[in-house]
Design a protein around this motif. Structure first.
Motif, PDB file in Angstrom:
ATOM      1  N   THR A  56       0.746  -1.114  -0.051  1.00 32.11           N
ATOM      2  CA  THR A  56       0.058   0.107  -0.119  1.00 32.11           C
ATOM      3  C   THR A  56       0.951   1.358  -0.290  1.00 32.11           C
ATOM      4  O   THR A  56       0.442   2.270  -0.753  1.00 32.11           O
ATOM      5  CB  THR A  56      -0.960   0.029   1.273  1.00 32.11           C
ATOM      6  N   GLN A  57       1.951   1.217   0.888  1.00 29.68           N
ATOM      7  CA  GLN A  57       2.659   2.323   0.914  1.00 29.68           C
ATOM      8  C   GLN A  57       3.494   2.536  -0.301  1.00 29.68           C
ATOM      9  O   GLN A  57       3.653   3.801  -0.830  1.00 29.68           O
ATOM     10  CB  GLN A  57       3.797   2.321   2.063  1.00 29.68           C
ATOM     11  N   LEU A  58       4.145   1.349  -0.773  1.00 23.10           N
ATOM     12  CA  LEU A  58       4.792   1.740  -2.186  1.00 23.10           C
ATOM     13  C   LEU A  58       4.000   2.252  -3.423  1.00 23.10           C
ATOM     14  O   LEU A  58       4.636   3.098  -4.020  1.00 23.10           O
ATOM     15  CB  LEU A  58       5.337   0.343  -2.668  1.00 23.10           C
ATOM     16  N   ASN A  59       2.376   1.746  -3.287  1.00 22.14           N
ATOM     17  CA  ASN A  59       1.791   2.311  -4.581  1.00 22.14           C
ATOM     18  C   ASN A  59       1.016   3.619  -4.201  1.00 22.14           C
ATOM     19  O   ASN A  59       0.233   3.911  -5.175  1.00 22.14           O
ATOM     20  CB  ASN A  59       0.733   1.054  -4.778  1.00 22.14           C
ATOM     21  N   ASN A  60       1.337   4.023  -3.023  1.00 20.97           N
ATOM     22  CA  ASN A  60       0.480   5.372  -2.803  1.00 20.97           C
ATOM     23  C   ASN A  60       1.585   6.508  -2.203  1.00 20.97           C
ATOM     24  O   ASN A  60       0.889   7.394  -1.810  1.00 20.97           O
ATOM     25  CB  ASN A  60      -0.476   5.081  -1.640  1.00 20.97           C
ATOM     26  N   SER A  61       2.859   6.186  -2.560  1.00 22.44           N
ATOM     27  CA  SER A  61       4.056   7.181  -2.063  1.00 22.44           C
ATOM     28  C   SER A  61       4.967   7.156  -2.985  1.00 22.44           C
ATOM     29  O   SER A  61       5.352   6.126  -3.657  1.00 22.44           O
ATOM     30  CB  SER A  61       4.179   6.928  -0.624  1.00 22.44           C
ATOM     31  N   ASN A  62       5.838   8.211  -3.170  1.00 21.39           N
ATOM     32  CA  ASN A  62       6.754   8.462  -3.930  1.00 21.39           C
ATOM     33  C   ASN A  62       8.015   8.254  -3.176  1.00 21.39           C
ATOM     34  O   ASN A  62       9.288   8.684  -3.675  1.00 21.39           O
ATOM     35  CB  ASN A  62       6.690   9.954  -4.623  1.00 21.39           C
ATOM     36  N   GLN A  63       8.158   7.897  -1.930  1.00 20.07           N
ATOM     37  CA  GLN A  63       9.068   8.012  -0.930  1.00 20.07           C
ATOM     38  C   GLN A  63      10.018   6.820  -1.178  1.00 20.07           C
ATOM     39  O   GLN A  63      11.353   6.841  -1.057  1.00 20.07           O
ATOM     40  CB  GLN A  63       8.673   7.991   0.538  1.00 20.07           C
ATOM     41  N   GLY A  64       9.522   5.624  -1.389  1.00 18.23           N
ATOM     42  CA  GLY A  64      10.256   4.253  -1.615  1.00 18.23           C
ATOM     43  C   GLY A  64      10.569   3.640  -0.432  1.00 18.23           C
ATOM     44  O   GLY A  64      10.166   4.099   0.583  1.00 18.23           O
ATOM     45  N   MET A  65      10.991   2.471  -0.452  1.00 18.53           N
ATOM     46  CA  MET A  65      11.334   1.416   0.718  1.00 18.53           C
ATOM     47  C   MET A  65      12.346   0.795   0.398  1.00 18.53           C
ATOM     48  O   MET A  65      12.605   0.327  -0.484  1.00 18.53           O
ATOM     49  CB  MET A  65      10.059   0.725   1.034  1.00 18.53           C
ATOM     50  N   THR A  66      12.911   0.056   1.551  1.00 13.65           N
ATOM     51  CA  THR A  66      14.147  -0.773   1.547  1.00 13.65           C
ATOM     52  C   THR A  66      13.737  -1.663   2.570  1.00 13.65           C
ATOM     53  O   THR A  66      13.271  -1.622   3.613  1.00 13.65           O
ATOM     54  CB  THR A  66      15.183   0.092   2.080  1.00 13.65           C
ATOM     55  N   VAL A  67      13.839  -2.948   2.026  1.00 11.71           N
ATOM     56  CA  VAL A  67      13.283  -4.416   2.772  1.00 11.71           C
ATOM     57  C   VAL A  67      14.598  -5.047   2.900  1.00 11.71           C
ATOM     58  O   VAL A  67      15.230  -5.499   1.790  1.00 11.71           O
ATOM     59  CB  VAL A  67      12.137  -4.987   2.180  1.00 11.71           C
ATOM     60  N   PHE A  68      14.824  -5.462   4.184  1.00  6.11           N
ATOM     61  CA  PHE A  68      15.884  -6.594   4.403  1.00  6.11           C
ATOM     62  C   PHE A  68      15.216  -7.917   4.523  1.00  6.11           C
ATOM     63  O   PHE A  68      14.245  -8.257   5.551  1.00  6.11           O
ATOM     64  CB  PHE A  68      16.800  -6.316   5.705  1.00  6.11           C
ATOM     65  N   ALA A  69      15.413  -9.052   3.731  1.00  4.58           N
ATOM     66  CA  ALA A  69      14.597 -10.291   3.577  1.00  4.58           C
ATOM     67  C   ALA A  69      15.612 -11.517   4.278  1.00  4.58           C
ATOM     68  O   ALA A  69      16.786 -11.725   3.589  1.00  4.58           O
ATOM     69  CB  ALA A  69      14.257 -10.532   2.209  1.00  4.58           C
ATOM     70  N   PRO A  70      15.242 -11.882   5.416  1.00  6.04           N
ATOM     71  CA  PRO A  70      15.956 -13.032   6.016  1.00  6.04           C
ATOM     72  C   PRO A  70      15.563 -14.086   5.566  1.00  6.04           C
ATOM     73  O   PRO A  70      14.337 -14.479   4.928  1.00  6.04           O
ATOM     74  CB  PRO A  70      15.490 -12.937   7.653  1.00  6.04           C
ATOM     75  N   THR A  71      16.287 -15.149   5.250  1.00  9.44           N
ATOM     76  CA  THR A  71      15.923 -16.253   4.516  1.00  9.44           C
ATOM     77  C   THR A  71      15.415 -17.265   5.096  1.00  9.44           C
ATOM     78  O   THR A  71      15.300 -17.217   6.598  1.00  9.44           O
ATOM     79  CB  THR A  71      17.295 -16.907   3.850  1.00  9.44           C
ATOM     80  N   ASP A  72      15.046 -18.538   4.871  1.00  4.25           N
ATOM     81  CA  ASP A  72      14.177 -19.481   5.584  1.00  4.25           C
ATOM     82  C   ASP A  72      15.324 -20.048   6.739  1.00  4.25           C
ATOM     83  O   ASP A  72      14.968 -20.416   7.935  1.00  4.25           O
ATOM     84  CB  ASP A  72      13.748 -20.552   4.900  1.00  4.25           C
ATOM     85  N   ASN A  73      16.691 -19.998   6.075  1.00  3.34           N
ATOM     86  CA  ASN A  73      17.789 -20.645   6.885  1.00  3.34           C
ATOM     87  C   ASN A  73      17.977 -19.744   8.201  1.00  3.34           C
ATOM     88  O   ASN A  73      18.272 -20.037   9.415  1.00  3.34           O
ATOM     89  CB  ASN A  73      19.053 -21.162   6.339  1.00  3.34           C
ATOM     90  N   ALA A  74      17.524 -18.629   7.878  1.00  5.56           N
ATOM     91  CA  ALA A  74      18.148 -17.505   9.010  1.00  5.56           C
ATOM     92  C   ALA A  74      16.874 -17.610  10.064  1.00  5.56           C
ATOM     93  O   ALA A  74      17.131 -17.561  11.332  1.00  5.56           O
ATOM     94  CB  ALA A  74      17.841 -16.035   8.397  1.00  5.56           C
ATOM     95  N   PHE A  75      15.609 -17.907   9.756  1.00  8.34           N
ATOM     96  CA  PHE A  75      14.624 -18.017  10.753  1.00  8.34           C
ATOM     97  C   PHE A  75      14.874 -19.415  11.435  1.00  8.34           C
ATOM     98  O   PHE A  75      14.593 -19.581  12.566  1.00  8.34           O
ATOM     99  CB  PHE A  75      13.222 -18.196   9.955  1.00  8.34           C
TER     100      PHE A  75
END
Length: 253
Positions: free
Chosen positions: A70-89
């Motif tokens: 929602t935020q990505l498609n309604n804002s021009n600010q952008g976002m950065t996501v750090f994605a842990p893998t399955d092994n990390a969990f």
């Protein structure tokens, strides 16, 4: 007669037409379907990358994935996501996720999201600690520190350290980076503050009052009971004397 039919122009045209239909049909059947166009979707990005099933499940469970989209498609600010893998969990201590409340799970995932788009080169010039979607970046809350040295990007939370191992997606609005450890915030996984010392017990005042036995207010005091008894005897004597005097006086008359 069959030879004449095969060599006739009509037969040749008919055979060419049938052959062309077969080729066209086969080509259409084998052509891949066009990629679906639409708004950016973090879940689809992670599904395409693979090895992020736990993160996807948590995004859906907490609805943080929907918040990101929602935020990505309604804002021009952008976002950065750090994605842990399955092994990390899987490397987390057994029962870690189950021990968290629903609100803590939301905060844990939001701690992996920056409300701004950052390229790997921008990591060299940012000011720490970074503010995440989880909120307060104070040292005992949700601080996230990122440093870059050459091609290596280091991520520190005060509880654990890890590095960015891969760039999964970037489009100028959203950047998704793979990390091989779950980012653990201080507020949930840091050392707990010691419990305040209990207040000292109040001491009893020393003095004569401590040894004084309790007085039963319902029973009359010694002085009061004595006065009552003495007064009763006096009244009785007076009444008796008056009666004797009156009796003698009547006899004398």
């Amino acid at each position: 007669m069959s030879t004449n039919l095969q060599s006739s122009p009509i037969c040749k045209l008919l055979l060419l037409f049938i052959l062309q239909c077969i080729i066209t049909t086969t080509t259409v059947a084998q052509a891949p379907a066009p990629a679906p166009s639409g708004p950016t979707n973090i879940t689809k990005i992670l599904e395409k990358a693979g090895q992020f099933t736990t993160l996807i499940r948590l995004f859906k469970l907490t609805q943080v994935g929907d918040q990101i989209n929602t935020q990505l498609n309604n804002s021009n600010q952008g976002m950065t996501v750090f994605a842990p893998t399955d092994n990390a969990f899987s490397a987390l201590k057994s029962g870690t996720l189950n021990s968290l409340s629903d609100q803590q799970k939301v905060q844990l995932l939001q701690f992996h999201v920056l409300p701004q788009y950052l390229t790997t080169s921008q990591f060299q010039t940012i000011s720490n600690p970074l503010r995440t979607q989880a909120g307060d970046s104070a040292s005992n809350k949700f601080p996230l520190n990122i440093t870059s040295s050459g091609n290596q990007v280091n991520v520190t939370t005060g509880v654990m350290d890890t590095t960015v191992s891969n760039t999964l997606y970037t489009d100028g609005s959203l950047a998704v980076y793979q990390v091989d450890q779950v980012l653990l915030p201080m507020s949930m996984f840091g050392p707990q503050s010691p419990a305040p010392a209990p207040a000292p017990a109040k001491k009893k005042k020393s003095g004569a009052d401590d040894d004084t036995p309790a007085t039963d207010d319902s029973s009359p005091s010694a002085d009061a009971s004595g006065a009552v008894g003495f007064g009763g005897h006096v009244r009785g004597l007076i009444v008796g004397s008056v009666g004797v005097i009156l009796f003698i006086a009547l006899i004398c008359l």
